[in-house]
Design an enzyme around this catalytic site. Structure first.
Site, PDB file in Angstrom:
ATOM      1  N   GLY A  11      18.879 -18.517 -34.747  1.00 45.62           N
ATOM      2  CA  GLY A  11      17.677 -18.182 -35.524  1.00 45.62           C
ATOM      3  C   GLY A  11      17.681 -16.700 -35.860  1.00 45.62           C
ATOM      4  O   GLY A  11      16.631 -16.069 -36.001  1.00 45.62           O
ATOM      5  N   ILE A  16      11.875 -13.204 -34.985  1.00 46.71           N
ATOM      6  CA  ILE A  16      12.244 -12.706 -33.649  1.00 46.71           C
ATOM      7  C   ILE A  16      13.651 -12.115 -33.710  1.00 46.71           C
ATOM      8  O   ILE A  16      13.925 -11.079 -33.116  1.00 46.71           O
ATOM      9  CB  ILE A  16      12.133 -13.829 -32.584  1.00 46.71           C
ATOM     10  CG1 ILE A  16      10.667 -14.265 -32.450  1.00 46.71           C
ATOM     11  CG2 ILE A  16      12.678 -13.377 -31.236  1.00 46.71           C
ATOM     12  CD1 ILE A  16      10.416 -15.440 -31.497  1.00 46.71           C
ATOM     13  N   ARG A  92       6.664 -26.582 -36.856  1.00 45.57           N
ATOM     14  CA  ARG A  92       5.894 -27.770 -37.236  1.00 45.57           C
ATOM     15  C   ARG A  92       5.553 -27.702 -38.726  1.00 45.57           C
ATOM     16  O   ARG A  92       4.994 -26.714 -39.185  1.00 45.57           O
ATOM     17  CB  ARG A  92       4.597 -27.853 -36.416  1.00 45.57           C
ATOM     18  CG  ARG A  92       3.944 -29.225 -36.530  1.00 45.57           C
ATOM     19  CD  ARG A  92       2.580 -29.252 -35.876  1.00 45.57           C
ATOM     20  NE  ARG A  92       2.672 -29.197 -34.431  1.00 45.57           N
ATOM     21  CZ  ARG A  92       2.039 -30.040 -33.609  1.00 45.57           C
ATOM     22  NH1 ARG A  92       1.273 -30.990 -34.086  1.00 45.57           N
ATOM     23  NH2 ARG A  92       2.145 -29.907 -32.323  1.00 45.57           N
ATOM     24  N   ARG A  98       3.221 -34.070 -33.164  1.00 46.41           N
ATOM     25  CA  ARG A  98       3.864 -33.386 -32.034  1.00 46.41           C
ATOM     26  C   ARG A  98       5.153 -34.120 -31.621  1.00 46.41           C
ATOM     27  O   ARG A  98       6.173 -33.488 -31.319  1.00 46.41           O
ATOM     28  CB  ARG A  98       2.867 -33.366 -30.882  1.00 46.41           C
ATOM     29  CG  ARG A  98       3.258 -32.530 -29.722  1.00 46.41           C
ATOM     30  CD  ARG A  98       2.148 -32.547 -28.671  1.00 46.41           C
ATOM     31  NE  ARG A  98       2.679 -32.229 -27.364  1.00 46.41           N
ATOM     32  CZ  ARG A  98       3.001 -31.009 -26.969  1.00 46.41           C
ATOM     33  NH1 ARG A  98       2.807 -29.988 -27.761  1.00 46.41           N
ATOM     34  NH2 ARG A  98       3.500 -30.793 -25.767  1.00 46.41           N
ATOM     35  N   GLN A 112      23.320 -28.070 -29.713  1.00 45.65           N
ATOM     36  CA  GLN A 112      23.653 -26.722 -29.223  1.00 45.65           C
ATOM     37  C   GLN A 112      24.072 -26.758 -27.749  1.00 45.65           C
ATOM     38  O   GLN A 112      24.976 -26.021 -27.341  1.00 45.65           O
ATOM     39  CB  GLN A 112      22.469 -25.778 -29.453  1.00 45.65           C
ATOM     40  CG  GLN A 112      22.240 -25.578 -30.966  1.00 45.65           C
ATOM     41  CD  GLN A 112      21.254 -24.483 -31.310  1.00 45.65           C
ATOM     42  OE1 GLN A 112      20.670 -23.855 -30.434  1.00 45.65           O
ATOM     43  NE2 GLN A 112      21.043 -24.255 -32.591  1.00 45.65           N
ATOM     44  N   VAL A 129      14.185 -19.732 -26.237  1.00 46.74           N
ATOM     45  CA  VAL A 129      12.921 -19.136 -26.698  1.00 46.74           C
ATOM     46  C   VAL A 129      12.225 -20.094 -27.665  1.00 46.74           C
ATOM     47  O   VAL A 129      10.995 -20.223 -27.657  1.00 46.74           O
ATOM     48  CB  VAL A 129      13.203 -17.784 -27.404  1.00 46.74           C
ATOM     49  CG1 VAL A 129      11.935 -17.194 -28.004  1.00 46.74           C
ATOM     50  CG2 VAL A 129      13.840 -16.788 -26.443  1.00 46.74           C
ATOM     51  N   ASN A 131      10.471 -23.017 -29.507  1.00 42.88           N
ATOM     52  CA  ASN A 131       9.521 -24.001 -28.956  1.00 42.88           C
ATOM     53  C   ASN A 131       9.822 -25.430 -29.367  1.00 42.88           C
ATOM     54  O   ASN A 131      10.365 -25.645 -30.440  1.00 42.88           O
ATOM     55  CB  ASN A 131       8.114 -23.625 -29.413  1.00 42.88           C
ATOM     56  CG  ASN A 131       7.561 -22.522 -28.533  1.00 42.88           C
ATOM     57  OD1 ASN A 131       7.765 -22.531 -27.331  1.00 42.88           O
ATOM     58  ND2 ASN A 131       6.866 -21.582 -29.158  1.00 42.88           N
ATOM     59  N   ASP A 159       4.526 -14.888 -21.450  1.00 46.19           N
ATOM     60  CA  ASP A 159       3.285 -15.256 -20.761  1.00 46.19           C
ATOM     61  C   ASP A 159       3.081 -14.349 -19.546  1.00 46.19           C
ATOM     62  O   ASP A 159       1.977 -13.873 -19.288  1.00 46.19           O
ATOM     63  CB  ASP A 159       3.358 -16.724 -20.332  1.00 46.19           C
ATOM     64  CG  ASP A 159       3.832 -17.588 -21.475  1.00 46.19           C
ATOM     65  OD1 ASP A 159       3.143 -17.646 -22.483  1.00 46.19           O
ATOM     66  OD2 ASP A 159       4.934 -18.163 -21.370  1.00 46.19           O
ATOM     67  N   HIS A 187       5.606 -23.296 -21.136  1.00 46.82           N
ATOM     68  CA  HIS A 187       5.199 -22.255 -22.076  1.00 46.82           C
ATOM     69  C   HIS A 187       4.291 -22.901 -23.111  1.00 46.82           C
ATOM     70  O   HIS A 187       4.731 -23.335 -24.179  1.00 46.82           O
ATOM     71  CB  HIS A 187       6.405 -21.599 -22.750  1.00 46.82           C
ATOM     72  CG  HIS A 187       6.006 -20.777 -23.943  1.00 46.82           C
ATOM     73  ND1 HIS A 187       5.240 -19.638 -23.823  1.00 46.82           N
ATOM     74  CD2 HIS A 187       6.204 -20.953 -25.273  1.00 46.82           C
ATOM     75  CE1 HIS A 187       4.993 -19.149 -25.030  1.00 46.82           C
ATOM     76  NE2 HIS A 187       5.572 -19.930 -25.931  1.00 46.82           N
TER      77      HIS A 187
HETATM   78  P1  NAX Z   1      11.181 -17.882 -37.835  1.00 47.78           P
HETATM   79  O1  NAX Z   1      10.753 -19.102 -38.567  1.00 47.78           O
HETATM   80  O2  NAX Z   1      10.878 -16.540 -38.385  1.00 47.78           O
HETATM   81  O3  NAX Z   1      12.759 -17.939 -37.608  1.00 47.78           O
HETATM   82  C1  NAX Z   1      13.411 -19.062 -37.122  1.00 47.78           C
HETATM   83  C2  NAX Z   1      14.838 -18.984 -37.579  1.00 47.78           C
HETATM   84  O4  NAX Z   1      15.540 -20.056 -36.950  1.00 47.78           O
HETATM   85  C3  NAX Z   1      15.013 -19.146 -39.088  1.00 47.78           C
HETATM   86  O5  NAX Z   1      15.872 -18.137 -39.570  1.00 47.78           O
HETATM   87  C4  NAX Z   1      15.635 -20.551 -39.216  1.00 47.78           C
HETATM   88  O6  NAX Z   1      16.501 -20.638 -40.339  1.00 47.78           O
HETATM   89  C5  NAX Z   1      16.409 -20.620 -37.908  1.00 47.78           C
HETATM   90  N1  NAX Z   1      16.758 -21.989 -37.492  1.00 47.78           N
HETATM   91  C6  NAX Z   1      16.044 -23.133 -37.616  1.00 47.78           C
HETATM   92  N2  NAX Z   1      16.745 -24.175 -37.141  1.00 47.78           N
HETATM   93  C7  NAX Z   1      17.913 -23.684 -36.683  1.00 47.78           C
HETATM   94  C8  NAX Z   1      19.057 -24.255 -36.093  1.00 47.78           C
HETATM   95  N3  NAX Z   1      19.149 -25.581 -35.899  1.00 47.78           N
HETATM   96  N4  NAX Z   1      20.077 -23.435 -35.745  1.00 47.78           N
HETATM   97  C9  NAX Z   1      20.011 -22.132 -35.967  1.00 47.78           C
HETATM   98  N5  NAX Z   1      18.975 -21.515 -36.553  1.00 47.78           N
HETATM   99  C10 NAX Z   1      17.940 -22.286 -36.901  1.00 47.78           C
HETATM  100  O7  NAX Z   1      10.591 -18.061 -36.355  1.00 47.78           O
HETATM  101  P2  NAX Z   1      10.376 -16.958 -35.220  1.00 47.78           P
HETATM  102  O8  NAX Z   1       9.045 -16.322 -35.392  1.00 47.78           O
HETATM  103  O9  NAX Z   1      11.577 -16.098 -35.145  1.00 47.78           O
HETATM  104  O10 NAX Z   1      10.230 -17.889 -33.932  1.00 47.78           O
HETATM  105  C11 NAX Z   1      11.312 -18.654 -33.469  1.00 47.78           C
HETATM  106  C12 NAX Z   1      10.899 -19.595 -32.369  1.00 47.78           C
HETATM  107  O11 NAX Z   1      10.378 -18.898 -31.249  1.00 47.78           O
HETATM  108  C13 NAX Z   1       9.814 -20.600 -32.770  1.00 47.78           C
HETATM  109  O12 NAX Z   1      10.169 -21.875 -32.256  1.00 47.78           O
HETATM  110  C14 NAX Z   1       8.597 -20.091 -32.025  1.00 47.78           C
HETATM  111  O13 NAX Z   1       7.673 -21.130 -31.786  1.00 47.78           O
HETATM  112  C15 NAX Z   1       9.232 -19.592 -30.773  1.00 47.78           C
HETATM  113  N6  NAX Z   1       8.455 -18.664 -29.928  1.00 47.78           N
HETATM  114  C16 NAX Z   1       8.563 -18.802 -28.587  1.00 47.78           C
HETATM  115  C17 NAX Z   1       7.923 -17.969 -27.709  1.00 47.78           C
HETATM  116  C18 NAX Z   1       8.082 -18.113 -26.233  1.00 47.78           C
HETATM  117  O14 NAX Z   1       7.405 -17.381 -25.494  1.00 47.78           O
HETATM  118  N7  NAX Z   1       8.900 -19.024 -25.707  1.00 47.78           N
HETATM  119  C19 NAX Z   1       7.022 -16.905 -28.212  1.00 47.78           C
HETATM  120  C20 NAX Z   1       7.260 -16.529 -29.619  1.00 47.78           C
HETATM  121  C21 NAX Z   1       7.617 -17.650 -30.547  1.00 47.78           C
HETATM  122  O15 NAX Z   1       6.440 -18.243 -30.984  1.00 47.78           O
END
Ligand code: NAX
Length: 326
Positions: A11, A16, A92, A98, A112, A129, A131, A159, A187
């Site tokens: 990603g 992030i 989502r 869900r 992966q 990381v 979700n 958290d 989380h």
């Molecule tokens: P973004 O939508 O900005 O970026 C996600 C990136 O992942 C995109 O570039 C997309 O093309 C890529 N992607 C999607 N499917 C993929 C795959 N199969 N292989 C490789 N890349 C792929 O999201 P972002 O704000 O960076 O957040 C990423 C994830 O972190 C989300 O799932 C979000 O919910 C989760 N988070 C988790 C947190 C935690 O504490 N565990 C907190 C922050 C965040 O909300």
């Protein structure tokens, strides 16, 4: 000069990714004397943007950045990696239930996990990381039978950091003087931020807070819903703080915590009544590249109830993806 450490980030073209890559390349993850090679994975349609990020990484001329490569293939991106930070996941979409979200992500983390199993270093440290982070990490672990389970973790550190910061504000204690905070479970808003063993500059935290109603009625839900509050304020989900937490998690895992407690999502060993392998947030200490759960914490009725609540949610998530793991 040390041998470069290979770090995969998935990603990488996302929010992030943009907040974490520059800090890894700057030495915040593994130290200012440790060169890194970044191996960046994203979807085919994100490769153009990913190349833009790589152009910017190059333009920083980071002395520690010994190489950076993009890929849209997990088997290429994870080849020989020492550390894998799995951020990319499916958000989502409109009308998505869900269960659809769980299934879509289960598919990604199955692929992966298998790729890590086949091509990563045998002692690769994996942090999920993306979700739903705990269940995604569980799926990756189950899809990598040749790797030790201990290699797989989920991110509870954001958290944990939020929980510490809010206690710091409430008690007027500097963050550095707060110890032994524990965040249990998933989380998600169901997590349990447990302050019973924490201390504020050596004083028991419940005494320093001196307001049990605030702890139970305001604080716990504020920690759980902090992510939603950030989205409400910023119009976008947490990115810099999430990247920071991912760096804290992996740095502490690799370099150690000096006895300090940190919260990590790790596969359960059956302790605290959590069935084996459930990817569950627990307090840990880290030393010599290994984490150790803090054992023997006494549970009162309130804590037992909170832990059961977040465990039930994780068991439901696991049941929803069970078929995919067959
Ligand atoms: P973004 O939508 O900005 O970026 C996600 C990136 O992942 C995109 O570039 C997309 O093309 C890529 N992607 C999607 N499917 C993929 C795959 N199969 N292989 C490789 N890349 C792929 O999201 P972002 O704000 O960076 O957040 C990423 C994830 O972190 C989300 O799932 C979000 O919910 C989760 N988070 C988790 C947190 C935690 O504490 N565990 C907190 C922050 C965040 O909300």
């Amino acid at each position: 000069m040390k041998t470069p450490v290979r770090v995969a980030v998935t990603g990488a073209a996302g929010q992030i990714g943009y907040a974490i890559l520059f800090r890894i390349a700057n030495g915040d993850l593994l130290g200012k004397d440790q060169p890194v090679i970044l191996s960046l994975l994203d979807l085919p349609q994100a490769q153009k943007a990913l190349n833009g990020v790589i152009m910017e990484l190059n333009d920083c001329a980071f002395p520690l950045l010994a190489g950076v490569t993009p890929s849209d293939d997990p088997r290429v991106a994870f080849k020989d990696v020492d550390i894998a930070i799995l951020v990319g996941s499916r958000p989502r979409g409109p009308g998505m239930e869900r269960s659809d979200l769980l299934a879509a992500n289960a598919e990604i983390f199955k692929v992966q996990g298998k790729a890590l199993n086949d091509v990563a270093k045998r002692d690769v440290k994996v942090l999920v990381v993306g979700n739903p982070a705990n269940t995604n990490a569980y799926i990756a672990m189950k899809s990598a039978p040749d790797l030790p389970k201990e290699n797989f973790t989920a991110m509870l550190r954001l958290d944990h950091n939020r929980a510490v910061s809010m206690l710091s504000e409430k008690t007027g204690t500097p963050v550095k003087d707060i110890e032994k905070m524990a965040v249990w479970g998933n989380h998600s808003p169901s997590m349990y931020a447990d302050y019973r063993n924490a201390t504020a500059a050596g004083k028991p935290m419940p005494e320093a807070v001196n307001d049990e109603a605030w702890y139970k009625d305001t604080y716990l839900s504020a920690v759980g819903k902090r992510g939603a509050a950030i989205i409400e304020a910023r119009g976008l989900s947490s990115a810099a703080s999430a990247a920071n937490a991912a760096i804290d998690h992996v740095r502490d895992w690799v370099l150690g915590t000096n006895g300090k407690w940190v919260s990590m999502g790790v596969p359960s060993d059956g302790s605290y009544g959590v069935p084996e392998d459930v990817m569950f947030g627990v307090p840990c200490t880290c030393e010599n590249g290994k984490y150790t759960r803090v054992k023997g914490i006494e549970m009162d009725e309130f804590s037992k109830g909170r832990i059961q609540h977040t465990l039930n949610e994780l068991l439901e998530e696991q049941a929803a993806v069970a078929d995919l793991l067959k």
